[in-house]
Design an enzyme around this catalytic site. Structure first.
Site, short mmCIF file in Angstrom:
data_model
loop_
_atom_site.label_atom_id
_atom_site.label_comp_id
_atom_site.label_asym_id
_atom_site.label_seq_id
_atom_site.Cartn_x
_atom_site.Cartn_y
_atom_site.Cartn_z
N GLY A 275 58.07 12.20 47.67
CA GLY A 275 58.30 13.15 46.56
C GLY A 275 57.95 14.38 46.66
O GLY A 275 57.74 14.96 45.65
N THR B 190 71.64 11.51 51.25
CA THR B 190 70.55 10.50 50.91
C THR B 190 69.77 10.78 49.51
O THR B 190 68.82 10.25 49.46
CB THR B 190 69.73 10.04 52.12
OG1 THR B 190 68.98 11.17 52.61
CG2 THR B 190 70.34 9.68 53.53
N SER C 171 57.21 15.61 52.80
CA SER C 171 58.04 14.34 53.06
C SER C 171 58.79 14.00 51.72
O SER C 171 58.34 13.95 50.46
CB SER C 171 57.13 13.16 53.40
OG SER C 171 57.98 11.89 53.25
N LYS C 172 60.16 13.86 51.87
CA LYS C 172 60.97 13.31 50.85
C LYS C 172 60.63 12.15 50.27
O LYS C 172 60.58 11.72 49.02
CB LYS C 172 62.46 13.34 51.39
CG LYS C 172 63.56 13.02 50.24
CD LYS C 172 64.85 12.86 50.90
CE LYS C 172 65.28 13.79 51.72
NZ LYS C 172 66.89 13.43 52.04
N ARG C 173 60.19 11.18 50.93
CA ARG C 173 59.68 9.62 50.68
C ARG C 173 58.65 9.87 49.83
O ARG C 173 58.28 8.91 48.81
CB ARG C 173 59.36 9.03 51.96
CG ARG C 173 60.63 8.47 52.63
CD ARG C 173 60.83 7.45 53.54
NE ARG C 173 61.62 7.15 54.33
CZ ARG C 173 61.94 7.27 55.46
NH1 ARG C 173 61.05 8.06 56.41
NH2 ARG C 173 63.00 6.92 56.09
#
Length: 486
Positions: free
Chosen positions: A259, A15, A255-257
């Site tokens: 950034g 992803t 969190s990857k979301r």
């Protein structure tokens, strides 16, 4: 009796970038396996096609190779347990789901989206959490056959009990019990024929003989459902190792979301891969000593997963910077110089001795991306005020700085050979003749050459790197700055 061979897996979804939480999971799974001379398996979990990102599989391969977390089996290394890409195993999951239906541990569900929406709305009005009501469990075999013949879309659901408790043991969190009344009849096979993440994991982990499952603590709540599947099949439950979350601060998870740090980001910012792996190992685990610097080989030797903490780990960027600085200092000089050269381009004049600058930088930076800011003064003298020449400890004032720079300038101009030796000899003679402290000429010279309050290197290194012409020009500028102040 022969002991079971340790087999762990890293099973990322393609992803996007490799988030540090994912990398830690890979690292811990690798260390658990390698500590016992076991096998580390790479499996690509791509059943959620909507989240698939082009190029993400290559990022996974490149990151594992770059960090030294080399897998023993995977899509590119068949160890006899393949395929290792879930979308290529589609038929396997349906076969095992049907086995559960035969045992009464799963059932076909033909409920339409409208019916499920109505059920959800009704439960919300009663302030109840949505939970499927087992409506299709009571269907007769004839009704099921009829629906299948008609091609009515269906999912396959797990048939969980509504009474009693399910208990499972986690190495880190101990025994955890859940009331079966809280268990959802989770979907095992979706209407598109692909398995859900949870079901595919259980089937694959069993068929690939995974002994230790390493994953984030957010999966703790799903574990009872996993266990019920293992028990329904009559399979041995693997050892669970749930890792604490990695937090940006006391309130926010990385969190990857959002950034937050990915491995690729850290490398691009000038962190060394060895330092990143070392630091990530300590996010939730400790060796039981005060030692903090470990090679991957050393981690393999000492890693004990029972020392993983329950409490969340804070991703402290300052700590990582410090650790990275320690790794930079230990690099062989030629390797450091090679890593530094890209940061010199477009800043330093071509004829400047880059190796001498690298010698100054190696002990003075924490991350490679610090370099451009620290070397800018070599390219052009910054604007500065006379204050940088005054230093109480060095016994320098505006007046004596101006006097000493004015006196030394013609002596430096007359030097035929411009080297550390000739400049040093000249300064030593000057100090003796004038009867001043070393610092009263060295500090003004360093300040004049750098134009900075503090700079990498002393006046000798700076003078040689800058060369005679540029050095004399900068000393003349300093004299003018001091004259204007006085």
């Amino acid at each position: 009796m022969e002991s079971t061979r340790i087999r762990t897996r890293f099973a990322p979804s393609p992803t996007g970038y490799m988030h540090v939480g994912n990398l830690r999971t890979a690292l811990y799974a690798y260390l658990i396996a390698k500590h016992e001379n076991g096998d580390f398996i790479l499996r690509i979990e791509d059943t959620d096609q909507e989240r698939y990102v082009e190029g993400a599989v290559e990022i996974i391969y490149d990151t594992l190779k770059d960090t030294g977390l080399l897998h023993d089996e995977g899509p590119d290394k068949d160890g006899g347990y393949g395929p290792y890409i879930q979308s290529e195993r589609r038929g396997i999951y349906l076969e095992y789901a049907k086995k559960l239906i035969e045992k009464g541990e799963a059932y076909y569900c033909f409920c339409s989206k409208d019916r499920l929406d109505d059920l959800k709305k009704d439960l919300e009005e009663k302030n109840q959490t949505f939970k499927y009501d087992k409506h299709c469990l009571s269907m007769s075999e004839e009704e099921i056959e009829e629906n299948l013949k008609k091609g009515i879309p269906y999912v396959i659901r797990q048939n969980n009990p509504t009474e009693g408790k399910t208990t499972f043991k986690d190495v880190i969190y101990g025994d955890i019990s859940v009331d079966n009344s809280e268990l959802e009849d989770m979907i095992l096979i979706k209407s598109d024929g692909l398995p859900t993440y949870n079901f595919a994991n259980v089937v694959d982990d069993h068929l690939m003989k995974i002994t230790h499952v390493v994953r984030g603590s957010e999966y703790l709540s799903s574990s009872p459902k996993y266990n019920r599947l293992y028990e329904a099949f009559g399979w041995e439950v693997p050892i669970y190792v749930h890792c604490p979350p990695i937090m940006k601060d006391a309130q926010h998870k990385l969190s990857k979301r959002n950034g937050d740090a990915s491995y690729q980001d850290l490398i691009a910012k000038g962190y060394l891969k060895e330092a990143v792996i070392n630091y990530i190992a300590l996010l939730g685990w400790n060796p039981g000593t005060n030692e903090e610097i470990f090679t991957l080989e050393k981690l393999v030797e000492i890693f004990d997963f029972k020392n993983i903490n329950k409490s969340p780990a804070i991703f402290d960027i300052q700590k990582l910077k410090w650790m990275n600085g320690e790794y930079i200092k230990k690099l062989p000089f030629e390797e450091f110089h090679s890593l530094s050269e890209p940061y010199y381009k477009g800043i330093l004049p071509e004829n400047m001795d880059k190796k001498k600058i690298s010698q100054l930088m190696q002990t003075r930076i924490e991350i490679l991306s610090d370099i451009p800011e620290k070397i800018q003064f070599f390219a052009s003298l910054p604007d500065y005020s006379a204050e940088i020449f005054v230093h109480k400890k060095m016994k320098t004032t505006y007046e004596n700085s101006l006097e000493n720079l004015t006196k030394i300038l013609p002596m430096l101009e007359s030097l035929e050979s411009w080297s550390e030796e000739t400049i040093s000899e000249l300064i030593s003679s000057y100090v003796q003749e004038e009867g001043i402290k070393n610092s009263q000429i060295m500090w003004p010279l360093r300040s004049a050459l750098s134009g900075l309050q503090s700079s990498p290197g002393g006046y000798l290194e700076l003078a040689v790197i800058l060369g005679k012409e540029e050095s004399l020009s900068r000393i003349k500028t300093a004299i003018e700055v001091l004259k204007k102040h006085l």
